[in-house]
Design an enzyme around this catalytic site. Structure first.
Site, PDB file in Angstrom:
ATOM      1  N   ASP A  71      21.988  14.924 -66.341  1.00 11.81           N
ATOM      2  CA  ASP A  71      23.266  15.630 -66.293  1.00 11.81           C
ATOM      3  C   ASP A  71      24.183  15.059 -65.209  1.00 11.81           C
ATOM      4  O   ASP A  71      23.766  14.846 -64.070  1.00 11.81           O
ATOM      5  CB  ASP A  71      22.990  17.117 -66.009  1.00 11.81           C
ATOM      6  CG  ASP A  71      24.249  17.927 -65.857  1.00 11.81           C
ATOM      7  OD1 ASP A  71      24.963  18.092 -66.862  1.00 11.81           O
ATOM      8  OD2 ASP A  71      24.530  18.384 -64.722  1.00 11.81           O
ATOM      9  N   GLU A  95      24.676  11.533 -68.943  1.00 13.00           N
ATOM     10  CA  GLU A  95      26.026  12.087 -68.990  1.00 13.00           C
ATOM     11  C   GLU A  95      26.730  11.490 -67.779  1.00 13.00           C
ATOM     12  O   GLU A  95      26.305  11.707 -66.642  1.00 13.00           O
ATOM     13  CB  GLU A  95      26.039  13.610 -68.902  1.00 13.00           C
ATOM     14  CG  GLU A  95      27.463  14.142 -68.966  1.00 13.00           C
ATOM     15  CD  GLU A  95      27.607  15.581 -68.508  1.00 13.00           C
ATOM     16  OE1 GLU A  95      28.588  16.229 -68.913  1.00 13.00           O
ATOM     17  OE2 GLU A  95      26.763  16.059 -67.738  1.00 13.00           O
TER      18      GLU A  95
END
Length: 584
Positions: A250, A282
């Site tokens: 993330d 990400e």
């Protein structure tokens, strides 16, 4: 291994990095406190005759008793005792599983709590397999305060939250998935800790760099070897002990020391061998250089989503403003080159963003129409089917599932779920709960729909249990009209992908894409076997003028659309996929 308890023949060795504490003791339930020995560089260690099931904590000061930041299990909440478990006790059934190649991946993102815990997700696996999913991505499992959370407020990254079930129940879920031919991916948050229960701040201050500020406070200091070891060992634990097949990291742009990402990937690649393991980022930075063999397989293509969303909804507020104009031209770049921003200045960020990406294969990008962020970060959590024309969404779904980029669906998307997916928390501290509620409403104050206070008061309170309950999809809805037709559409497209796209994906490269209307794009890829895949998509309400032909029609979202395309017209709200034969 530096972090977490190590089971030995005659007991357990406990370790803690507590450079800010003058003394540390181990407190195991039912035993007298055991002083831990300082073993250098801020580390403390102690042996104890403990057995699996024992509860323990560390006393890091006279008035502070804390759980293990690398505990493999918690008894209850993150403020309570850690639990010693034997990670080797689970008897795996599908021991021959070696994973699936990356190019076969069709991702399905879900929230474990919203789907009924590990047992609930396990029950869903056969229907996901039958849909055509090959990999289930679990939103973060790291233990968090309270009984419900998105997962991005975790404070114990090694610990699967007990509200979802036991560690063995998680292993049973993974085991069942492997038996069905499904991979399991896990979303990991290594860029910050949540606001409640991150005790490392009290006894390991060097874990953080006070000179670098993030939205979550001082940045995690990845220059420190114990910090690097903490997250590397965490990633390896999920891959080894739980046999997870892939990790999604993330918001890695929030990690100040970007070199550590390479270190992490190389360590995983060198230590986890003999099976397929996939690593996905990400990364707001669009750092294409990380998407290379030996590092990361792919990145979530936020540029793709952010371009498609305004084309489907007409929305342009917030960061969509950077994507709303000349949408077809921008979509063509996404399909032809991967990232939209490849070093150009992004107005919303007021700085350049990205690296050139046209040299990368389409499988280096994970494409989606919806995900937890893009739905749940909306004030009211609306799904795309509540915002877009159904015919346009049907066409966009065809583009998503037939495009050579790796597709991802968000739970309930496949049948057009009617429930929202809202941002929810379960903080027990009333002041923190109030701050989150007020911060959430303030966040949307600049949007036209929430200019006045009365409108902002309608934004659901994240800490209200009802907010979580409203976000739980009703899987029975999929069998009722009109949802059954939407589900059939997804299933048919994934069958085409499985038969025609996936076998040709290895070695595929984009051959160019062009805007052919205000909301229409024509894109081509030379597939690995030499065949040429052409996709023409028109998300607008008017026809587009373009001529394209192929030897074989793989899919047309409206009957007769391919004939219209051959005659020079791409009807509105239409996607057509054509395949020319092998040419080499």
């Amino acid at each position: 291994m530096l972090w977490g308890p190590v089971l030995r023949e005659n007991g357990v060795t406990f370790r803690l990095w507590a450079p800010s504490s003058e003394a540390v003791s181990l407190e195991v339930e039912g035993m007298e406190p055991i002083p831990m020995q300082a073993v250098g560089e801020g580390w403390y260690a102690a042996d104890a005759p403990a057995k699996p099931g024992a509860r323990y904590r560390f006393r890091v000061s006279a008035d502070l008793l804390v759980p293990d930041p690398a505990a493999r299990a918690q008894a209850e909440d993150v403020h309570g005792a850690s639990v010693l478990i034997d990670q080797g006790s689970y008897q795996w059934r599908n021991t021959e599983w070696r994973g699936r190649p990356w190019h076969e991946t069709v991702l399905y993102e879900l929230h474990v709590g919203a789907c009924g815990g590990y047992a609930g997700v396990r029950a869903l696996l056969p229907r996901l397999r039958d849909l055509g999913i090959t990999a289930v991505e679990l939103m973060p499992l790291a233990a968090f305060p309270g009984g419900r959370n998105w997962g991005y407020d975790g404070v114990q990254p090694f610990t699967p939250d007990p509200s979802y079930g036991t560690p063995d129940e998680l292993k049973a879920l993974v085991d069942e998935a492997h038996g069905l031919g499904l991979s399991i991916f896990l979303d990991c948050v290594f860029n910050h800790f949540g606001p409640d229960g991150a005790y490392l701040h009290a006894y390991a201050k060097p874990f953080f760099d006070e000179g670098i500020h993030t939205p979550w406070g001082a940045a995690i200091d990845f220059k420190k070897p114990p910090v690097r070891a903490y997250f590397e060992e965490c990633a390896l634990m999920w891959l080894r002990d739980y046999r997870i097949d892939g990790l999604r990291l993330d918001a890695v742009h929030a990690i100040a020391d970007q070199s550590w990402l390479d270190v992490l990937a190389r360590r995983i690649r060198s230590e986890i061998t003999g099976r397929e393991v996939h690593l996905v980022l990400e990364n707001e930075g669009n750092t294409a250089s990380k998407l290379t063999p030996g590092l990361y397989d792919a990145q979530w293509n936020d540029d793709g989503h952010n371009t498609l969303h305004p084309l489907l909804t007409g929305e342009r507020e917030g960061y969509y403003e950077d994507f709303a104009d000349n949408g077809a031209k921008k979509l063509a770049r996404v399909l032809g080159e991967g990232f939209l921003f490849q070093g150009e200045e992004m107005p919303h960020l007021h700085r350049p963003r990205g690296e050139p990406s046209a040299h990368l294969p389409p499988t280096a990008f994970v494409l989606f129409l919806q995900n937890h962020d893009q739905v749940g970060n909306r004030a009211m959590g609306e799904r795309l089917n509540a915002l877009a024309d159904p015919a346009a969404l049907r066409a966009a779904t065809a583009l998503l599932l037939l495009c050579p980029q790796i597709p991802m669906l968000f739970m309930g998307e496949e049948w057009g779920a009617t429930v929202p997916f809202l941002f929810f928390t379960g903080f027990r501290d009333p002041e923190l709960a109030k701050a989150v509620r007020e911060g959430r409403r303030k966040e949307f104050a600049h949007f036209a729909a929430f200019q006045d206070e009365a409108a902002r008061e309608l934004i659901p309170d994240p800490n209200d249990p009802a907010t979580f309950e409203r976000s739980r999809p009703d899987f029975a809805e999929a069998g009722r009209p009109p949802h059954d037709a939407i589900l059939a559409h997804h299933k048919a497209l994934l069958a085409i992908r499985r038969a025609e796209i996936i076998p040709r994906l290895q070695g595929a490269m984009a051959q160019g894409a062009e805007a052919v209307g205000e909301a229409a794009v024509l894109a081509r890829w030379r597939m690995g076997d030499g065949a040429v895949l052409t996709i023409a998509t028109n998300l607008g309400a008017g026809p587009a003028q373009v001529m394209a032909q192929g030897a074989r029609i793989l899919f047309e979202s409206a009957s007769g659309a391919a004939a219209s395309l051959a005659a020079g017209t791409l009807p509105p709200h239409t996607t057509i996929a054509l395949l020319d034969p092998t040419t080499r």
